[in-house]
Motif scaffolding. Structure first.
Motif, PDB file in Angstrom:
ATOM      1  N   ARG A   1      72.662  35.990  62.278  1.00 35.34           N
ATOM      2  CA  ARG A   1      72.830  37.396  62.897  1.00 35.34           C
ATOM      3  C   ARG A   1      71.830  39.009  63.155  1.00 35.34           C
ATOM      4  O   ARG A   1      71.122  38.778  63.705  1.00 35.34           O
ATOM      5  N   LEU A   2      71.904  38.983  62.106  1.00 33.18           N
ATOM      6  CA  LEU A   2      71.044  39.786  60.857  1.00 33.18           C
ATOM      7  C   LEU A   2      69.521  39.187  61.141  1.00 33.18           C
ATOM      8  O   LEU A   2      69.071  40.344  61.982  1.00 33.18           O
ATOM      9  N   ARG A   3      69.099  37.941  61.016  1.00 31.55           N
ATOM     10  CA  ARG A   3      67.563  38.160  61.582  1.00 31.55           C
ATOM     11  C   ARG A   3      67.236  37.565  63.138  1.00 31.55           C
ATOM     12  O   ARG A   3      66.435  38.343  63.408  1.00 31.55           O
ATOM     13  N   ALA A   4      68.038  37.317  64.020  1.00 31.17           N
ATOM     14  CA  ALA A   4      68.409  37.399  64.953  1.00 31.17           C
ATOM     15  C   ALA A   4      68.225  38.742  65.843  1.00 31.17           C
ATOM     16  O   ALA A   4      67.255  39.225  66.589  1.00 31.17           O
ATOM     17  N   ALA A   5      68.862  40.177  64.884  1.00 30.57           N
ATOM     18  CA  ALA A   5      68.845  40.959  65.849  1.00 30.57           C
ATOM     19  C   ALA A   5      67.382  41.519  65.213  1.00 30.57           C
ATOM     20  O   ALA A   5      66.586  41.980  66.106  1.00 30.57           O
ATOM     21  N   GLN A   6      66.402  41.161  63.609  1.00 24.02           N
ATOM     22  CA  GLN A   6      65.703  41.247  63.573  1.00 24.02           C
ATOM     23  C   GLN A   6      64.247  40.940  64.543  1.00 24.02           C
ATOM     24  O   GLN A   6      63.852  41.971  65.343  1.00 24.02           O
ATOM     25  N   ARG A   7      64.674  39.767  64.692  1.00 23.23           N
ATOM     26  CA  ARG A   7      63.598  39.394  65.932  1.00 23.23           C
ATOM     27  C   ARG A   7      63.103  40.196  67.012  1.00 23.23           C
ATOM     28  O   ARG A   7      62.555  40.002  68.050  1.00 23.23           O
ATOM     29  N   GLN A   8      64.298  40.338  67.746  1.00 19.92           N
ATOM     30  CA  GLN A   8      64.655  40.868  68.855  1.00 19.92           C
ATOM     31  C   GLN A   8      64.662  42.738  69.062  1.00 19.92           C
ATOM     32  O   GLN A   8      64.224  43.640  69.769  1.00 19.92           O
ATOM     33  N   GLY A   9      63.836  42.845  67.158  1.00 20.87           N
ATOM     34  CA  GLY A   9      62.872  44.298  67.294  1.00 20.87           C
ATOM     35  C   GLY A   9      65.235  45.837  67.342  1.00 20.87           C
ATOM     36  O   GLY A   9      64.390  46.741  67.260  1.00 20.87           O
ATOM     37  N   ASP A  10      65.880  44.660  67.128  1.00 16.06           N
ATOM     38  CA  ASP A  10      66.775  45.656  66.780  1.00 16.06           C
ATOM     39  C   ASP A  10      67.254  46.299  65.397  1.00 16.06           C
ATOM     40  O   ASP A  10      68.614  46.303  65.377  1.00 16.06           O
ATOM     41  N   ALA A  11      66.866  45.626  64.707  1.00 15.38           N
ATOM     42  CA  ALA A  11      67.170  46.091  63.060  1.00 15.38           C
ATOM     43  C   ALA A  11      65.709  46.100  62.503  1.00 15.38           C
ATOM     44  O   ALA A  11      65.054  45.923  62.628  1.00 15.38           O
ATOM     45  N   GLY A  12      66.158  46.679  61.021  1.00 16.15           N
ATOM     46  CA  GLY A  12      64.826  47.196  59.922  1.00 16.15           C
ATOM     47  C   GLY A  12      64.868  46.479  59.333  1.00 16.15           C
ATOM     48  O   GLY A  12      64.646  44.881  59.561  1.00 16.15           O
ATOM     49  N   ASP A  13      63.514  46.986  58.417  1.00 13.39           N
ATOM     50  CA  ASP A  13      62.352  45.572  58.081  1.00 13.39           C
ATOM     51  C   ASP A  13      63.655  45.585  56.504  1.00 13.39           C
ATOM     52  O   ASP A  13      63.407  46.143  55.427  1.00 13.39           O
ATOM     53  N   PHE A  14      64.401  44.532  56.301  1.00 13.51           N
ATOM     54  CA  PHE A  14      65.087  44.331  55.240  1.00 13.51           C
ATOM     55  C   PHE A  14      65.019  43.450  55.093  1.00 13.51           C
ATOM     56  O   PHE A  14      65.269  41.856  55.577  1.00 13.51           O
ATOM     57  N   ASP A  15      65.597  42.368  54.067  1.00 16.01           N
ATOM     58  CA  ASP A  15      66.148  41.442  53.268  1.00 16.01           C
ATOM     59  C   ASP A  15      67.710  40.764  54.303  1.00 16.01           C
ATOM     60  O   ASP A  15      68.291  41.230  53.600  1.00 16.01           O
ATOM     61  N   PRO A  16      67.439  40.064  54.634  1.00 12.57           N
ATOM     62  CA  PRO A  16      68.527  39.575  55.789  1.00 12.57           C
ATOM     63  C   PRO A  16      70.133  39.410  54.247  1.00 12.57           C
ATOM     64  O   PRO A  16      71.122  39.368  54.904  1.00 12.57           O
TER      65      PRO A  16
END
Length: 226
Positions: free
Chosen positions: A169-184
């Motif tokens: 779910r964290l990776r999905a949020a990163q792909r959508q631009g909703d999360a920062g640059d971190f290791d999920p």
């Protein structure tokens, strides 16, 4: 009610010999993926409902397959056809309870738009579900030696299952631009291990009631996502 382990009329499997470790690591690794051989359907649900009630009241060790057959209102042969032994039955109960947990967790965060809101409500919901989970809470009283190894020294597969659930779910949020640059994976493990610690040792400074947990998550967990 009988409380002696009865043998499988077909054949006693090696796994049947160790009710203290009914599921093993394979169950924990399979929490998020339906095994192809898992029993399903109305009869299986009746059996699992009966087993859940009995395990909660007496613990798995003191519950026999005959007890489950009587409580479910089904024949002994039907129970064994669906679940060849007690270990398979305990596995079925644990998997269904785990999937119910993840389903409820997904529903609880579905209405929130941002990752931060979903994290906060997911944290609150996880603590609440765990407080109200009658089987696990009863096992801590009736048979702690069954539960505690899988929640402590042998908790690796359980942590991996929960970490994978959250990391996806964290990776999905990163792909959508909703999360920062971190290791999920790392962030997921931090959150999972924190939650595990709170559930095993609730006494402390971190509040576990809904409002207190919500405020804690907003202040201390949300910044991890940035």
């Amino acid at each position: 009610m009988s409380h002696q382990d009865d043998p499988n009329p077909a054949a006693a499997s090696p796994a049947e010999a160790d009710p203290a470790d009914p599921a093993g690591d394979a169950v924990l690794r399979g929490l998020l993926a339906e095994p192809s051989g898992t029993a399903s359907g109305p009869q299986a649900d009746r059996i699992l409902d009966a087993a859940l009630d009995l395990f909660t009241a007496f613990g798995p060790r003191r519950t026999t397959m005959d007890d489950v057959a009587r409580t479910s209102g089904l024949g002994r042969a039907t129970v064994y056809r669906r679940f060849p032994g007690k270990n398979e039955l305990v596995t079925g109960v644990l998997l269904r309870e785990a999937r119910r947990f993840f389903d409820e967790l997904d529903r609880s965060v579905a209405a929130f738009d941002t990752l931060e809101e979903r994290l906060v409500e997911g944290f609150v919901t996880t603590l609440r579900i765990s407080r109200e989970q009658r089987l696990l809470n009863r096992l801590m009283v009736l048979e702690p030696d069954v539960l505690l190894p899988h929640a402590t020294g042998r908790a690796g597969p359980l942590l991996a299952a929960a970490r994978g659930y959250l990391a996806r779910r964290l990776r999905a949020a990163q792909r959508q631009g909703d999360a920062g640059d971190f290791d999920p994976e790392v962030v997921a493990e931090i959150l999972v291990r924190l939650t595990q610690s709170l559930l095993l040792t609730p006494a402390g400074l971190i509040p576990l009631d809904d409002e207190g947990a919500r405020a804690f998550a907003r202040r201390y967990l949300v910044p991890v996502l940035r």
